[in-house]
Design a protein around this motif. Structure first.
Motif, PDB file in Angstrom:
ATOM      1  N   THR A  84      -2.838  14.424   6.649  1.00  0.00           N
ATOM      2  CA  THR A  84      -1.856  13.393   6.326  1.00  0.00           C
ATOM      3  C   THR A  84      -1.771  12.320   7.412  1.00  0.00           C
ATOM      4  O   THR A  84      -1.579  11.132   7.102  1.00  0.00           O
ATOM      5  CB  THR A  84      -0.472  14.013   6.073  1.00  0.00           C
ATOM      6  OG1 THR A  84      -0.117  14.857   7.183  1.00  0.00           O
ATOM      7  CG2 THR A  84      -0.477  14.838   4.801  1.00  0.00           C
ATOM      8  N   PHE A  85      -1.904  12.700   8.676  1.00  0.00           N
ATOM      9  CA  PHE A  85      -1.909  11.695   9.747  1.00  0.00           C
ATOM     10  C   PHE A  85      -3.074  10.733   9.552  1.00  0.00           C
ATOM     11  O   PHE A  85      -2.903   9.497   9.577  1.00  0.00           O
ATOM     12  CB  PHE A  85      -2.004  12.375  11.117  1.00  0.00           C
ATOM     13  CG  PHE A  85      -2.100  11.413  12.273  1.00  0.00           C
ATOM     14  CD1 PHE A  85      -0.963  10.974  12.925  1.00  0.00           C
ATOM     15  CD2 PHE A  85      -3.331  10.946  12.718  1.00  0.00           C
ATOM     16  CE1 PHE A  85      -1.050  10.080  13.997  1.00  0.00           C
ATOM     17  CE2 PHE A  85      -3.428  10.057  13.775  1.00  0.00           C
ATOM     18  CZ  PHE A  85      -2.283   9.631  14.413  1.00  0.00           C
ATOM     19  N   GLY A 100       0.829  -1.191   0.000  1.00  0.00           N
ATOM     20  CA  GLY A 100       0.000   0.000   0.000  1.00  0.00           C
ATOM     21  C   GLY A 100       0.866   1.244   0.000  1.00  0.00           C
ATOM     22  O   GLY A 100       1.897   1.284   0.681  1.00  0.00           O
ATOM     23  N   SER A 101       0.463   2.241  -0.765  1.00  0.00           N
ATOM     24  CA  SER A 101       1.225   3.488  -0.838  1.00  0.00           C
ATOM     25  C   SER A 101       0.342   4.684  -0.515  1.00  0.00           C
ATOM     26  O   SER A 101      -0.807   4.752  -0.968  1.00  0.00           O
ATOM     27  CB  SER A 101       1.811   3.686  -2.247  1.00  0.00           C
ATOM     28  OG  SER A 101       2.868   2.799  -2.489  1.00  0.00           O
ATOM     29  N   THR A 102       0.888   5.592   0.260  1.00  0.00           N
ATOM     30  CA  THR A 102       0.268   6.905   0.408  1.00  0.00           C
ATOM     31  C   THR A 102       0.782   7.802  -0.696  1.00  0.00           C
ATOM     32  O   THR A 102       1.899   7.646  -1.194  1.00  0.00           O
ATOM     33  CB  THR A 102       0.600   7.546   1.758  1.00  0.00           C
ATOM     34  OG1 THR A 102       2.029   7.581   1.926  1.00  0.00           O
ATOM     35  CG2 THR A 102      -0.044   6.798   2.906  1.00  0.00           C
ATOM     36  N   LEU A 103      -0.054   8.774  -1.068  1.00  0.00           N
ATOM     37  CA  LEU A 103       0.314   9.745  -2.080  1.00  0.00           C
ATOM     38  C   LEU A 103      -0.122  11.131  -1.631  1.00  0.00           C
ATOM     39  O   LEU A 103      -1.218  11.300  -1.098  1.00  0.00           O
ATOM     40  CB  LEU A 103      -0.361   9.417  -3.416  1.00  0.00           C
ATOM     41  CG  LEU A 103       0.062   8.122  -4.100  1.00  0.00           C
ATOM     42  CD1 LEU A 103      -0.857   7.828  -5.280  1.00  0.00           C
ATOM     43  CD2 LEU A 103       1.506   8.191  -4.552  1.00  0.00           C
ATOM     44  N   ASP A 104       0.726  12.094  -1.872  1.00  0.00           N
ATOM     45  CA  ASP A 104       0.370  13.487  -1.634  1.00  0.00           C
ATOM     46  C   ASP A 104      -0.831  13.862  -2.504  1.00  0.00           C
ATOM     47  O   ASP A 104      -1.030  13.311  -3.596  1.00  0.00           O
ATOM     48  CB  ASP A 104       1.570  14.366  -1.983  1.00  0.00           C
ATOM     49  CG  ASP A 104       1.386  15.821  -1.599  1.00  0.00           C
ATOM     50  OD1 ASP A 104       1.788  16.189  -0.489  1.00  0.00           O
ATOM     51  OD2 ASP A 104       0.821  16.576  -2.416  1.00  0.00           O
ATOM     52  N   PHE A 105      -1.623  14.807  -2.033  1.00  0.00           N
ATOM     53  CA  PHE A 105      -2.754  15.314  -2.812  1.00  0.00           C
ATOM     54  C   PHE A 105      -2.321  15.753  -4.210  1.00  0.00           C
ATOM     55  O   PHE A 105      -3.092  15.690  -5.170  1.00  0.00           O
ATOM     56  CB  PHE A 105      -3.385  16.484  -2.046  1.00  0.00           C
ATOM     57  CG  PHE A 105      -4.451  17.232  -2.791  1.00  0.00           C
ATOM     58  CD1 PHE A 105      -5.694  16.672  -3.004  1.00  0.00           C
ATOM     59  CD2 PHE A 105      -4.206  18.516  -3.270  1.00  0.00           C
ATOM     60  CE1 PHE A 105      -6.685  17.373  -3.684  1.00  0.00           C
ATOM     61  CE2 PHE A 105      -5.185  19.221  -3.949  1.00  0.00           C
ATOM     62  CZ  PHE A 105      -6.426  18.648  -4.158  1.00  0.00           C
ATOM     63  N   ILE A 120      -3.636   5.392  -1.373  1.00  0.00           N
ATOM     64  CA  ILE A 120      -4.460   6.284  -0.554  1.00  0.00           C
ATOM     65  C   ILE A 120      -3.853   7.675  -0.619  1.00  0.00           C
ATOM     66  O   ILE A 120      -2.727   7.903  -0.173  1.00  0.00           O
ATOM     67  CB  ILE A 120      -4.545   5.798   0.908  1.00  0.00           C
ATOM     68  CG1 ILE A 120      -5.266   4.461   0.966  1.00  0.00           C
ATOM     69  CG2 ILE A 120      -5.254   6.842   1.776  1.00  0.00           C
ATOM     70  CD1 ILE A 120      -6.713   4.492   0.492  1.00  0.00           C
ATOM     71  N   GLY A 121      -4.592   8.603  -1.223  1.00  0.00           N
ATOM     72  CA  GLY A 121      -4.088   9.954  -1.388  1.00  0.00           C
ATOM     73  C   GLY A 121      -4.592  10.897  -0.320  1.00  0.00           C
ATOM     74  O   GLY A 121      -5.639  10.663   0.301  1.00  0.00           O
ATOM     75  N   GLY A 122      -3.855  11.975  -0.114  1.00  0.00           N
ATOM     76  CA  GLY A 122      -4.348  13.052   0.726  1.00  0.00           C
ATOM     77  C   GLY A 122      -5.541  13.709   0.060  1.00  0.00           C
ATOM     78  O   GLY A 122      -5.618  13.797  -1.166  1.00  0.00           O
ATOM     79  N   GLN A 123      -6.477  14.194   0.863  1.00  0.00           N
ATOM     80  CA  GLN A 123      -7.679  14.818   0.318  1.00  0.00           C
ATOM     81  C   GLN A 123      -7.711  16.324   0.519  1.00  0.00           C
ATOM     82  O   GLN A 123      -8.466  17.009  -0.182  1.00  0.00           O
ATOM     83  CB  GLN A 123      -8.922  14.201   0.975  1.00  0.00           C
ATOM     84  CG  GLN A 123      -9.141  12.739   0.646  1.00  0.00           C
ATOM     85  CD  GLN A 123     -10.425  12.188   1.250  1.00  0.00           C
ATOM     86  OE1 GLN A 123     -10.861  12.632   2.323  1.00  0.00           O
ATOM     87  NE2 GLN A 123     -11.026  11.232   0.586  1.00  0.00           N
TER      88      GLN A 123
END
Length: 515
Positions: free
Chosen positions: A171-172, A140-145, A161-164
């Motif tokens: 971000t937390f 799983g990867s997080t992505l900046d908005f 999962i991106g920032g909204q």
């Protein structure tokens, strides 16, 4: 037996038009650490790492923290630097695997990485991770908005999962959400789908902080659509057009739910973006256009003026003089920052505390200056954005020029938070005008002090919202606002995207350099 989770991070937002190439030194100047040092530095912060760690801890996971690295936004990463970072990141993952195969890998990325000579650097890293951990491991990867999500990344990981929110005050929560979904995917596997939208919005018009803002309303709608159609997550991504690749622009990420439900939710959100396109594409006034409103806004309290065109947080150099010559010429009581200029910081140090010299700012404006403070610029965010995170600007100075003060740094950091000024003894509320270089992050911390209002302007630097200034060679040439589209063409582009196999990798392009 507890779930074994590996945590890694490679974070950089690259402006392909910036003249400032990024080396390993730039990452080590922000953070380059692993293991318990990551937990010690970021476990209590409200950012991606803090959220991912909290999510793993809440699930009782056996968390192994590998190499985590981040640079402040700037230009493209040099090829040899990327090779070194990639090798170090993968070596840290192999070391974790040697002690026990992970069930889950959390790979925290930005999504707007540009590397010289490499078409899909984040996709390449994700593919490397997949090759090491095998097909059964959940990645799983997080992505900046502001991510531009390449097809190899989509293929290589399970979850994106991106920032909204912009400012990025979530971000937390989003880092924690990734950890929750990735661990749950060991029981019921999920896959994120990405759909590109044929539009690129200037960064200032992507903000979500102001009630009634276009993207703020779209975030609310996206979350409602996810609940309505039974999706785990539905996120509108702002994109980062300065990266200038073949997947630049806004996009939608859909996770979980039936394919037909994803289709319905994506199309409904895309229609809502179309309906708000005028607000998303609204231009930002240039410097000259805001001088009259500044003068007419005097007397109502602190007026916040924001130069979006030279934002160090968007790849701007941070060194332009911006409105400083005009503020000095008008005799206004102002505070301004940051001006990123190591040579000016060194000149101030030579003059000494209380010393006077002729300071040249941005290579174009020279005025008498008095040194009021010298030292290393550091501040810790106290507002809702990246709460608790330490920012380090290197050797710097506070200079009194005319009736105001400017903050000079060596490192390319943004004045995200009011503590950037307050920590140096500058009382913002007492100033007539406060000038910051930002696109939207300022809204999280400064808005409450701006009794006189907020004025945006575009100084025309590397983070300018005027997209006609940039010689784009990628997808930007074929989407709004640079290419006119009617609703039929809009719908056709969206329906054609995200339904078939990934296209072949495009050839890597050289870095543009300064716009």
């Amino acid at each position: 037996m507890s779930m074994r989770v590996a945590l890694l991070q490679l974070n950089h937002e690259a402006n392909g038009f910036s003249p400032l190439p990024i080396a390993v030194r730039d990452f080590k100047a922000r953070h380059w650490c692993e293991g318990e040092e990551v937990r010690r530095r970021f476990g209590a912060t409200r950012n991606w790492l803090g959220g991912a760690i909290a999510g793993c801890d809440a699930a009782g996971a056996d968390l192994a923290i590998g190499l985590c690295m981040s640079s402040h936004p700037g230009g493209a990463v040099l090829a040899d630097a990327f090779a070194e970072m990639r090798a170090a990141l993968l070596a840290s993952l192999r070391a974790i695997c040697a002690e026990g195969q992970p069930d889950v890998v959390l790979l925290l990325l930005h999504g707007a990485l540009v590397v010289e000579g490499c078409a899909m650097p984040e996709g390449d890293v994700a593919a490397d991770v997949r090759a090491i951990v095998g097909p059964d491991c959940i990645i799983g990867s997080t992505l900046d908005f502001h991510a531009n999500i390449d097809p190899l990344l989509v293929d290589s990981v399970d979850l994106l999962i991106g920032g909204q929110l912009y400012p990025h005050t979530d971000t937390f929560d989003r880092g924690r959400r990734l950890a929750e979904l990735a661990i749950a995917s060991r029981v019921a596997r999920r896959k994120t789908r990405r759909v590109l939208l044929p539009i690129a919005s200037g960064l200032p018009r992507q903000e979500t902080n102001t009630p009634g803002s276009a993207v703020g309303d779209l975030v609310v709608l996206g979350n409602a659509l996810a609940a309505q159609y039974g999706l785990d997550d539905l996120t509108l991504m702002g994109g980062f057009h300065f990266a200038d690749n073949d997947w630049t622009g806004m996009s939608i990420l859909a996770t979980g739910g039936a394919p037909a439900a994803q289709d319905a939710a994506i199309l409904a959100l895309a229609d809502a973006v179309w309906d708000r396109r005028a607000a998303l594409l609204e231009p930002v006034p240039d410097l000259a256009a805001v001088t009259g409103p500044i003068l007419s806004g005097m007397g109502r309290g602190m007026l916040l003026v924001v130069d979006t065109g030279d934002n160090p947080g968007g790849g701007g150099t941070g060194e332009t003089a911006s409105l400083l010559p005009w503020l000095v010429g008008q005799g206004l009581d102002y505070a301004a920052g940051f001006f990123v200029d190591g040579a000016l910081a060194r000149e101030a140090a030579r003059a000494g505390l209380g010393g006077q010299f002729d300071a040249t700012v941005g290579g174009s404006f020279t005025a008498p200056a008095t040194v009021e403070w010298l030292g290393d610029i550091t501040y810790r965010n106290i507002g809702p954005m990246m709460t608790g995170e330490l920012l380090e600007g290197g050797p710097g100075a506070v200079l009194r020029i005319g009736n105001g003060r400017i903050i000079v740094t060596t490192e390319r950091i943004q004045a995200y938070d009011i503590q950037a000024f307050l920590g140096l003894g500058i009382d913002l509320a007492a100033r007539q005008v406060v000038l910051v270089k930002s696109s939207a992050h300022f809204r999280a911390s400064y808005t409450g002090l701006a009794a006189g209002g907020i004025l945006l302007c575009d100084g025309g630097g590397c983070s300018s919202s005027d997209l006609t200034r940039f010689p784009f060679v990628g997808r930007m040439r074929d989407i709004l606002p640079l290419r006119p589209l009617d609703k039929a063409a809009w719908d056709a582009r969206i329906r054609a995207d995200g339904s078939g196999p990934s296209p072949p990798a495009p050839a890597a392009r050289p870095r543009h350099g300064a716009a």
